[in-house]
Design an enzyme around this catalytic site. Structure first.
Site, PDB file in Angstrom:
ATOM      1  N   CYS A 114       0.794  -1.076  -0.032  1.00  0.00           N
ATOM      2  CA  CYS A 114       0.249  -0.173   0.159  1.00  0.00           C
ATOM      3  C   CYS A 114       0.950   1.134  -0.093  1.00  0.00           C
ATOM      4  O   CYS A 114       0.596   2.283  -0.598  1.00  0.00           O
ATOM      5  CB  CYS A 114      -1.133  -0.075   1.155  1.00  0.00           C
ATOM      6  SG  CYS A 114      -0.237  -0.155   2.686  1.00  0.00           S
ATOM      7  N   HIS A 452      -1.286   1.039   7.650  1.00  0.00           N
ATOM      8  CA  HIS A 452      -1.666   1.324   6.228  1.00  0.00           C
ATOM      9  C   HIS A 452      -1.794   2.652   5.341  1.00  0.00           C
ATOM     10  O   HIS A 452      -1.992   3.622   6.123  1.00  0.00           O
ATOM     11  CB  HIS A 452      -3.302   0.743   6.117  1.00  0.00           C
ATOM     12  CG  HIS A 452      -3.766   0.473   4.908  1.00  0.00           C
ATOM     13  ND1 HIS A 452      -3.466  -0.446   3.944  1.00  0.00           N
ATOM     14  CD2 HIS A 452      -4.836   1.099   4.277  1.00  0.00           C
ATOM     15  CE1 HIS A 452      -4.054  -0.328   2.910  1.00  0.00           C
ATOM     16  NE2 HIS A 452      -5.272   0.651   3.005  1.00  0.00           N
TER      17      HIS A 452
END
Length: 523
Positions: A114, A452
């Site tokens: 990510c 994330h």
């Protein structure tokens, strides 16, 4: 920090992972998202006492090393090689093309990637970069290869190819070729954990390294002209270094290029402007010829050139020796959607910018008043039942509109005349001192190497719509409505309100801004 190995069963498969017990359930869900492809919002992780909640701190659950948890949720396996061939724009029907171009495509998470996906989407926000990349020689024309001897030039070509495919394809892409090349050019992104899985990385480091490779490649390809990075993203400081311990030491002056501004975060930092000011003044230790020893010097910087695109890096991560990790500063720091940097500039540049800035603001007010007048006129005509009365109201509204048009035309001319001639010639520089926020890379979690990353991009006005134009104009009709933003959560791309961006100022482990991308305000 306590890290233990866990196993999670989902859809008949077992996934091994390492979990930091100081993190929350939300962070664990994002780890599982990287492994399984199941969106955190759709996950149900079963723990003692019921279903894992996002805000639950993991060390309160009594988890044991190698314990197995169960996860429920719609399966989304890690990507396999595509079985269907790419669908290109020229193969689409008009209806399919309209639907396909409505929403930008995402990038598939290839296992803790990510950080890369958010960086690539951020860079794609600048169309001039794609134009510059298209001038590179064809792939394979240099000595580097995909599986050995890769160079920065190979990375730039892979990025060009990736952006080309993103433009032509209608579904999420796997950036596998680019990822493999990145890991060969910069081996730190190939670091693996105990179980052989690639580790999460810092999005800011990836963003910076990719820019460095692009700058090398584009400069080498066109040595007689500045690259996209040097022209559109690079600014310049005037530096002055003075000795803090004696006035007899003569000041040392110089210049320094920068590709981003840093926002340092301390216990007194509440606003972005505070952190930026701190970054332009620091104390360093160096040898003093007058004192004959090392002494404290004060280094002050002032901006002498502003690029079209300004990258701001929130210095949210710092190295903790006890945990051997880059931990996160959770302090809330407010940032504006419109950034005025004139106070950060050297006096000569500041003088050139302030007059233009003030006239641009006057122009914006006039355009906003025209929008309000047009809305009032439409309301009057809608509420009027008699056509004759409507005609009378329209005739009344016409002189107001004409006066505003004349005022706007006058202000546009004044703005154009106020711009310094040297700044006019530099088409890739900012000539107003004003920037608008167009992109944000956010991070959720406690450390740079976990959690994330996502990217958020401001939607642009559509050509042909009211207030829409190819370049964003401050005060245009479209901009009076609250803008919408694209949320790039790897392969999932959705629309969010601007109020969501306002929540990314920090203060917790949820999404907080790490990199801000500002673009020069047009007029």
């Amino acid at each position: 920090m306590t890290v233990i190995p866990l196993a999670v069963r989902h859809a008949g498969k077992k996934y091994d992972l390492e979990v930091d017990l100081d993190q929350t359930g939300e962070v664990l869900k994002f780890q599982l998202y990287s492994l399984t492809g199941v969106d955190p919002e759709r996950q149900k992780v079963l723990v003692k006492g019921g279903q894992l909640k996002d805000e639950t701190v993991l060390n309160t659950l009594g988890l044991k090393p190698n314990q197995t948890l169960m996860m429920l949720g719609t399966a989304g396996e890690l990507p396999k090689e595509p079985v269907a061939k790419m669908t290109f724009v020229e193969d689409l029907t008009d209806r399919e093309l309209a639907q396909a171009t409505k929403t930008p495509i995402g990038l598939v998470n290839l296992g803790n990637t990510c950080y890369l996906n958010s960086s690539l989407q951020c860079l794609r926000t600048m169309p001039e970069l794609e134009e510059d990349l298209s001038t590179l020689p064809p792939s394979g024309s240099s000595g580097g290869t995909l599986f050995g001897g890769s160079q920065p030039s190979d990375l730039a070509k892979r990025l060009r190819d990736l952006y080309r495919d993103m433009k032509n394809q209608t579904s999420a892409l796997q950036p596998l070729v680019f990822l493999n090349t990145l890991r060969m050019v910069y081996p730190q992104f190939a670091e693996q954990g105990e179980h052989g899985r690639y580790k999460q990385q810092d999005a800011e480091e990836a963003f910076t390294q990719i820019l460095s490779a692009l700058n090398q490649s584009l400069t080498a390809a066109h040595p007689t002209s500045p690259s996209f990075v040097d022209s559109y993203m690079s600014g310049e400081f005037a530096t002055t270094m003075t000795c803090a311990e004696t006035d007899a030491e003569p000041p040392i002056t110089g210049t320094e290029k920068f590709a981003k501004l840093a926002c340092h975060i301390t216990g007194e930092t509440n606003f972005l402007s505070d952190g930026l000011q701190k970054s332009l003044e620091e104390t360093i230790e160096k040898h003093s010829d007058v004192l004959g020893r090392d002494a404290a010097f004060t280094l002050k910087k002032r901006i002498t050139r502003l690029p079209k695109y300004l990258v701001v890096h929130f210095m949210r991560f710092y190295w903790r020796r006890d945990t051997q990790k880059k931990s996160k500063i959770l302090r809330k720091v407010q940032f504006p959607f419109e950034l005025d940097v004139t106070d950060l500039c050297e006096d000569e540049l500041k003088t050139k910018l302030v007059g233009v800035r003030d006239k641009v603001r006057d122009l914006r007010k006039a355009r906003e008043e025209k929008v309000r007048a047009a809305k009032r006129a439409r309301t009057v005509l809608t509420d009027t039942t008699s056509s004759s009365t409507a005609g009378e109201e329209a005739s009344v509204a016409t002189p107001v509109s004409s006066e505003l048009d004349a005022e706007i035309a006058r202000l546009e001319k004044e703005v154009e005349q106020a711009v310094d001639e040297e700044l006019k010639r530099d088409k890739t520089a900012n000539s107003t001192g004003l920037y608008e926020l167009v992109g944000v890379i956010s991070h959720s979690g406690k450390s740079a190497d976990s959690g994330h990353y996502q990217f958020w991009s401001k939607q642009e006005p559509v050509e042909g719509e009211e207030g829409g134009s190819g370049a964003l104009v401050v005060g245009a009709t479209k901009q009076k409505e609250e803008p919408k933003w694209w949320r790039f959560n790897d392969d999932k791309v959705t629309v969010v309100e601007q109020t969501k961006i306002e929540t990314m100022m920090g203060g917790g482990e949820s999404d907080s801004a790490l990199i801000l991308l500002y673009r020069s305000v047009g007029f």
